[in-house]
Design an enzyme around this catalytic site. Structure first.
Site, PDB file in Angstrom:
ATOM      1  CD  GLN A   2      -4.889  -3.712   7.890  1.00 46.71           C
ATOM      2  OE1 GLN A   2      -4.079  -3.315   8.705  1.00 46.71           O
ATOM      3  NE2 GLN A   2      -4.577  -3.923   6.625  1.00 46.71           N
ATOM      4  CG  ASP A  13      -2.150   5.403   4.293  1.00 44.88           C
ATOM      5  OD1 ASP A  13      -2.848   4.467   3.856  1.00 44.88           O
ATOM      6  OD2 ASP A  13      -1.030   5.239   4.803  1.00 44.88           O
ATOM      7  CD  GLU A  14      -3.648   2.968   7.981  1.00 44.78           C
ATOM      8  OE1 GLU A  14      -4.612   2.194   7.848  1.00 44.78           O
ATOM      9  OE2 GLU A  14      -2.521   2.610   8.316  1.00 44.78           O
ATOM     10  NE  ARG A  26      -0.276  -5.696  11.152  1.00 47.23           N
ATOM     11  CZ  ARG A  26      -0.429  -5.088   9.979  1.00 47.23           C
ATOM     12  NH1 ARG A  26       0.467  -4.234   9.563  1.00 47.23           N
ATOM     13  NH2 ARG A  26      -1.466  -5.345   9.216  1.00 47.23           N
ATOM     14  CE  LYS A  69      -1.445   1.197   3.827  1.00 48.73           C
ATOM     15  NZ  LYS A  69      -2.045   1.387   5.153  1.00 48.73           N
ATOM     16  CB  THR A  70       3.610   2.374   2.195  1.00 48.76           C
ATOM     17  OG1 THR A  70       2.872   1.908   3.322  1.00 48.76           O
ATOM     18  CG2 THR A  70       4.224   3.709   2.519  1.00 48.76           C
TER      19      THR A  70
END
Length: 769
Positions: A250, A219-220, A608, A32-33
């Site tokens: 998330q 983002d997010e 994670r 994503k980043t």
DNA sequence: CAGGGACAAAATGAA
DNA sequence: TTTGTCCCTG
């Protein structure tokens, strides 16, 4: 040849679709980043977009910093001119830059949770609220919820109706708002709400920014709340080149007002939106992904997607049942030791995750004993420390004298002989004349009820503040900090205390000043305001510093966005994870929302892990000082059995009773255990032991007198843990208070000054087997 | 006004 | 078990 050639087809599509609204549903570990940074680089390098026409919003400063760094690697110095920041920092920037037009004072203070509580307490006092019927906490919660729903006090009251309390809450809300305005302060919620409101009222200013930000990215997005959602809408309305990236699975900040609907309904809000799904995972093994997919598959409220990988299956997950939380901690540490020793991992490869901050304690104790390097994210936050908050409060007053909360915090710190009574007189005068406290100190002679001494002390305090405020623009930030430390008398106070505790606090302040220096070196534009703002908006992750060489302990919430080869998820128990509250809510309200949020958190935790995932739970756990029974978390059963290796149990039996876990020495080291052999038969703690007896000693006196003090009423031999507290205590003036014994336990507090510095538990001995 | 002792409450998460 | 507050005393 394009910069986007480095991306997979889906990522490329997400990065290259720069016109119009775009929803990128990016699963955990799907790059994503990478997409975001490449998109920005693509805009600048290949589309010829000017950096200052790009706005990128993240949720933490750390994420913002990382994004800037990664873009910089691609496009170089141009990255400096992109607007990258968190919602809160960008809003603060809008509000300061446009302060005049918005009718605000530029030097507003940002109230943190403590300040907020202090403010609401003042409101309680003036409204004669008994904090038995209504806790500040609950009122703050309701006000915050109202703000996040974009309800001002009036509309909040209008919506009232049924609940009898609601009218009162609305009144308190009104008073709280008035208080903040008087103090020229905004709380965290205000930063967002106020920006949206001001933009609504000043379309011409909004338009300026709308035109400027030709391309905006968020983002997010799944964690945006209503004001954040509206801000996005406002800013993107003109160009509509609006790209949001997120993962509905998330979304874990509902308690902060995050609304899952914002991402779920994106396509409804922007009918011409394009959606790109990123489902290929580059992070975890297939087994870990399968576990994550299985768990999240139990949620109903989601877009639905399935992560996949073409990587290896990897190891099985380990499920470990432990006797107690202590034992759980030992298992984690022992396993880590093995993995770091012969497993080829470094401490920096490992993360220990848990649901609540309180769980870090037993883990930390074990880690400390092991000598492995570790860091805890967000437990004792640097900027939450007393001395740091005190110094920051001083600094706040220098730039915003109206900050009553800050002023109250430090007006008598160090002790200046200004007590509550004197402050009350001053407060009354201030209220009557529509002044803040600091301004009222300009009219000390007119304040009724103040005695000469108080007047003198207040005058001196005001003089110090005036002097430093005058200097604030003349000297550098660290110099100002140093001067403040000296002139306020804070330094002298710590010197006088002359104990290790005070020394640590002095060091903390030195560290703060060092941070000021660093701040000046790395920023173009340095002002006291910008420094205070940065500090106020700092997140625990931002404070963690370099975690690459250390085992990282943190909550599941803090772990979002991070990845580690080795992950431990601890405390996988019902009522802890999911929390008792979530379970309760699902029962009473008959809806699964709260549970689903916990499940998403579990999903975040699992994803994670890159290579190895350990899931641990305890049969019994300490809570508020006593043991409670626990049951394994429902989430553990949602992972199919075949993904677990053989289930492991770590239980120790008491050799005497043959029952699990009844042996309170089971957790002691072998040496401590053997020390007990041949010890005398247990002695009862005398029943007539005087309650609250305490022993005092003078400065510089070493342990023996204290041991003697204990021996006065309980034979020293009865205690195994004596050595422990002796090691930890520091030797200033102090006292020992003997609390009531609980059966075989004896609780002893060692107090220094007004705060308990170290509490030790000494155990009476068991009868020999 | 400062400090001690009794007592009550606490802890979901965080910008 | 730990932290915060309330009330009392010197």
């Amino acid at each position: 040849m394009s910069i986007l050639d480095d991306l997979n087809p889906f990522q490329r599509e997400a990065a290259a679709t720069v016109e119009g609204p775009l929803l990128v549903l990016a699963g955990a570990g799907s790059g994503k980043t990478r997409v975001l940074t490449y998109r920005i680089a693509y805009l600048i390098q290949e589309m010829g977009v000017e950096p200052w026409n790009i706005l990128a919003v993240t949720f933490t400063n750390k994420a913002a910093g990382e994004m800037r760094e990664r873009v910089e690697n691609l496009v170089g110095d141009l990255a400096k001119d992109i607007w990258i920041g968190t919602f809160h920092s960008i809003c603060a920037r809008f509000l300061r830059v446009e302060a005049e037009k918005f009718g605000l004072e530029r030097s507003f203070t940002i109230y943190d949770e403590d300040d907020r509580r202090a403010a609401i307490r003042r409101v309680f006092e003036s409204h004669k609220i008994d904090d038995k019927e209504m806790t500040p906490r609950s009122v703050i919660g309701q006000i915050s919820r109202a703000k996040n729903a974009m309800l001002d006090p009036a509309s909040f009251a209008a919506e009232a109706g049924e609940a009898p309390n609601r009218k009162l809450i609305a009144e308190l809300y009104t008073a709280y708002e008035a208080d903040l305005r008087r103090n020229n302060a905004l709380d965290f919620d205000d930063l967002l709400v106020e920006t949206v409101r001001q933009f609504d009222n000043h379309p011409e200013i909004l338009e300026k920014y709308q035109r400027r930000f030709r391309f905006s990215l968020v983002d997010e997005y799944q964690d945006t709340n209503k004001p954040q959602y509206m801000l996005c809408k406002q800013l993107a309305a003109h160009h509509r080149n609006f790209c949001v990236v997120g993962d509905d699975d998330q979304s874990i900040y509902q308690f902060r007002g995050a609304d899952l609907r914002n991402i779920l309904d994106f396509e409804r809000d922007y009918p011409d939106a394009k959606t790109v799904r990123l489902e290929q995972n580059y992070r975890s093994t297939a087994r870990i992904l399968e576990a994550a997919n299985q768990v999240i598959g139990n949620n109903k409220d989601r877009k639905g997607k399935k992560l996949w990988t073409d990587g290896p299956d990897g190891d099985l997950l380990e499920l470990v049942q432990c006797d107690t939380d202590r034992r759980e901690a030992r298992f984690v540490v022992e396993t880590l030791r093995k993995q770091v020793g012969s497993g080829g991992y470094t401490p920096g490869d490992a993360a220990i995750l848990y649901r609540t901050n309180a769980q870090s304690r037993s883990l930390e104790e074990e880690l400390q004993r092991s000598g492995m390097p570790y860091t805890i994210v967000g437990s004792i936050r640097f900027y939450e420390r007393r001395e740091i908050k005190d110094l920051l409060a001083y600094l706040r007053i220098l730039t915003n004298p109206a900050d009553d909360v800050g002023l109250r915090r430090v007006i008598n710190m160090p002790r200046r002989g200004i007590g509550d009574t004197s402050l009350d007189h001053l407060q009354r005068y201030a209220l009557n004349h529509g002044l803040n406290l600091f301004a009222a100190m300009g009219f000390l002679d007119q304040v009724e009820g103040l005695n000469a001494r108080a007047k003198k002390h207040m005058g001196e305090f005001k003089a110090i503040i005036d002097e430093l405020a005058a200097a604030k623009d003349e000297v550098t930030l660290p110099e100002l900090g140093q001067r403040l430390f000296e002139r306020s008398g804070y330094q002298q106070m710590l010197l006088d205390e002359n104990n290790p505790e005070a020394e640590t606090r002095t060091q903390n302040i030195e560290q703060l000043i060092a941070f000021m220096t660093e701040f000046c070196e790395t920023r173009d534009e340095v002002t006291l305001d910008s420094f205070l703002e940065e500090v106020a908006l700092m997140s625990p992750m931002d404070e963690a510093g370099d975690t690459s060489r250390m085992i990282t302990l943190m909550t599941l919430h803090s772990a979002k966005g991070l990845e580690y080869p080795l992950v431990f998820m601890c405390g996988m128990e019902e009522n802890l994870f999911p929390t008792a509250r979530a379970i309760e809510e699902s029962r009473s309200k008959q809806n699964q929302q709260a549970i689903e949020e916990e499940r998403r958190l579990c999903y975040v935790g699992i994803t994670r892990a890159r290579q190895r995932l350990y899931l641990t739970y305890a049969n019994r756990r300490y809570a508020y000082g006593n043991m409670i029974d626990c049951e394994p978390s429902r989430f553990l059963q949602e992972i199919p059995d075949e993904l677990y290796s053989v289930k492991r149990e770590v239980v120790e039996f008491n050799p005497r009773t043959r029952q699990p876990g009844r042996n309170r020495f089971a957790d002691k080291s072998p040496k401590e255990r053997s020390d007990r052999s041949g010890a005398p038969v247990r002695k009862k703690i005398p029943k007539d032991k005087p309650k609250g007896v305490h022993y005092e000693w003078d400065e510089g006196v070493k342990p023996p007198p204290q041991l003697d003090a204990f021996a006065d009423f309980v034979d020293q031999d009865d205690f195994l843990a004596v050595g422990q507290w002796v090691r930890h205590a520091s030797w200033g003036r102090g006292q020992i208070i003997a609390r009531d014994g609980h059966g075989e336990n004896m609780k002893l507090s060692i107090r220094f000054g007004p705060h308990v510095k170290k509490v030790a538990v000494a155990y009476a001995q068991l009868e020999p087997a």
